[in-house]
Design a protein around this motif. Structure first.
Motif, mmCIF file in Angstrom:
data_model
loop_
_atom_site.group_PDB
_atom_site.id
_atom_site.type_symbol
_atom_site.label_atom_id
_atom_site.label_comp_id
_atom_site.label_asym_id
_atom_site.label_seq_id
_atom_site.Cartn_x
_atom_site.Cartn_y
_atom_site.Cartn_z
ATOM 1 N N SER A 137 0.856 -1.188 0.000
ATOM 2 C CA SER A 137 0.000 0.000 0.000
ATOM 3 C C SER A 137 0.893 1.240 0.000
ATOM 4 O O SER A 137 2.097 1.146 0.293
ATOM 5 N N LYS A 143 1.580 3.667 1.992
ATOM 6 C CA LYS A 143 2.409 3.896 3.179
ATOM 7 C C LYS A 143 3.548 2.888 3.263
ATOM 8 O O LYS A 143 4.664 3.226 3.683
ATOM 9 N N GLU A 149 6.295 3.884 0.927
ATOM 10 C CA GLU A 149 7.081 4.960 1.524
ATOM 11 C C GLU A 149 8.117 4.408 2.500
ATOM 12 O O GLU A 149 9.264 4.871 2.546
ATOM 13 N N ASP A 150 7.724 3.427 3.311
ATOM 14 C CA ASP A 150 8.675 2.789 4.228
ATOM 15 C C ASP A 150 9.845 2.184 3.462
ATOM 16 O O ASP A 150 11.016 2.369 3.811
ATOM 17 N N THR A 203 7.813 -3.000 6.146
ATOM 18 C CA THR A 203 6.768 -1.986 5.947
ATOM 19 C C THR A 203 6.060 -1.752 7.274
ATOM 20 O O THR A 203 4.876 -2.077 7.425
ATOM 21 N N SER A 237 4.703 0.688 8.676
ATOM 22 C CA SER A 237 3.459 1.459 8.637
ATOM 23 C C SER A 237 2.238 0.579 8.368
ATOM 24 O O SER A 237 1.111 0.974 8.675
ATOM 25 N N MET A 238 2.484 -0.610 7.807
ATOM 26 C CA MET A 238 1.397 -1.528 7.493
ATOM 27 C C MET A 238 1.307 -2.689 8.479
ATOM 28 O O MET A 238 0.502 -3.610 8.300
#
Length: 312
Positions: free
Chosen positions: A112, A114, A117-118, A194, A196-197
């Motif tokens: 996803s 986010k 971005e990670d 990741t 953030s996920m």
């Protein structure tokens, strides 16, 4: 110096699966870091076309696909077992589901916006787009889940894994099996690569505890080397398979000695061509020659790969 050479990179989830198996079996191994995206000239000097990560080199034998690599490591170091009786068939079946359905669901969730971005927060400009273009080229035969659909499925799969951990520390009992290593690596990617996920994992505390137990296994004894050394080692070696089954099983009407190609059934369409040396119940072996690496035997599992005869 160990004769086991793993060609991998740090963020590759299937590589983490194999690194943990090496740790579980307390094996010493050499590490060659490969590029995440094409071009991969040193990889293809050894594999002949196959470019997925990881692959295992033992002298002049190249083992492609993590499922086959696990079989090789089981033959080299049987204990502790990846496929213990009486749950061997169940463990293999669960591992195959994890390497396909669970893996791609976890990746669709993790990638996803986010999560992307990670992954590329510290990468140079254009790296994310280059990675996306590379993986798109590898996915020509696939239908990908959308992130929202993947997240819903991922939650369901995590609850099922959690149910399996109600009364035992590992998915099928008191000790890890191949099922644990296969189920672990997509979750590891979500948690470590990741973050953030990774909130989705908080919904199943038993799964997080199991992940901690798996991570504690470690990666065995690793020594770094480089691709040039690995290629030279292949050139100085004679192929000698570490797989034990050898009975010819003809499902295609293609004789041993024929010129053939082997291609992944879905992800990674690049073919490897060579002379068919083995077609057994579990695997194929091709013989090929490379100007730098010499004569090599490249091995693939039957399941997940397509064999075709190359017309002269």
């Amino acid at each position: 110096m160990s004769d086991l050479i793993l060609h991998h990179y740090a963020t590759s989830p299937f590589s983490e699966k194999i690194r943990l198996v090496l740790g579980y079996k307390k094996l010493a191994w050499r590490s060659v870091i490969v590029p995440q995206i094409m071009p991969k000239p040193d990889v293809q000097a050894l594999t002949g076309g196959y470019r997925k990560t990881p692959f295992l080199q033992v002298g002049a034998d190249i083992y492609c696909d993590s499922a086959l690599i696990c079989d090789v490591l089981e033959h080299l170091q049987p204990e502790p077992y990846l496929y213990p009786e009486p749950s061997k068939g169940l463990a293999r079946t669960l591992a195959q589901w994890a390497d396909d359905t669970l893996f791609w669901t976890g990746m669709a969730h993790s990638f996803s916006p986010k999560g992307v971005e990670d992954l590329f927060a510290k990468a140079p400009p254009g790296a994310a787009q280059a990675f996306a273009d590379d993986r798109r080229a590898m996915s020509t035969n696939m239908v990908r889940l959308r992130p929202a659909d993947a997240t819903g499925a991922y939650k369901s799969y995590l609850r099922r894994l959690s149910d399996m951990l109600d009364d035992t520390p590992y998915l099928l009992g008191e000790v890890p099996t191949i099922a644990d290593f296969a189920c672990y690596h997509p979750l590891w990617f979500t948690r470590k690569r990741t973050p953030s996920m990774s909130g989705v994992l908080q919904l199943t505390p038993a799964v997080l505890d199991w992940m901690d137990r798996m991570a504690a296994i470690g990666h065995g004894t690793m020594e770094t080397t480089d691709a040039a050394t690995a290629i030279a080692h292949a050139a100085a070696s004679v192929p000698h398979t570490r797989l034990t089954d050898s009975t010819f099983q003809d499902e295609h009407g293609i004789a041993l000695g024929s010129r053939v190609s082997i291609t992944s059934q879905s992800f990674g369409p690049e073919p490897t061509e060579g002379e068919l040396m083995a077609a057994t119940r579990t695997h194929y072996t091709l013989r090929r020659t490379d100007p730098r690496a010499g004569t090599l035997h490249v091995h693939f599992p039957r399941i997940g790969y397509v064999l075709r005869q190359v017309q002269a």
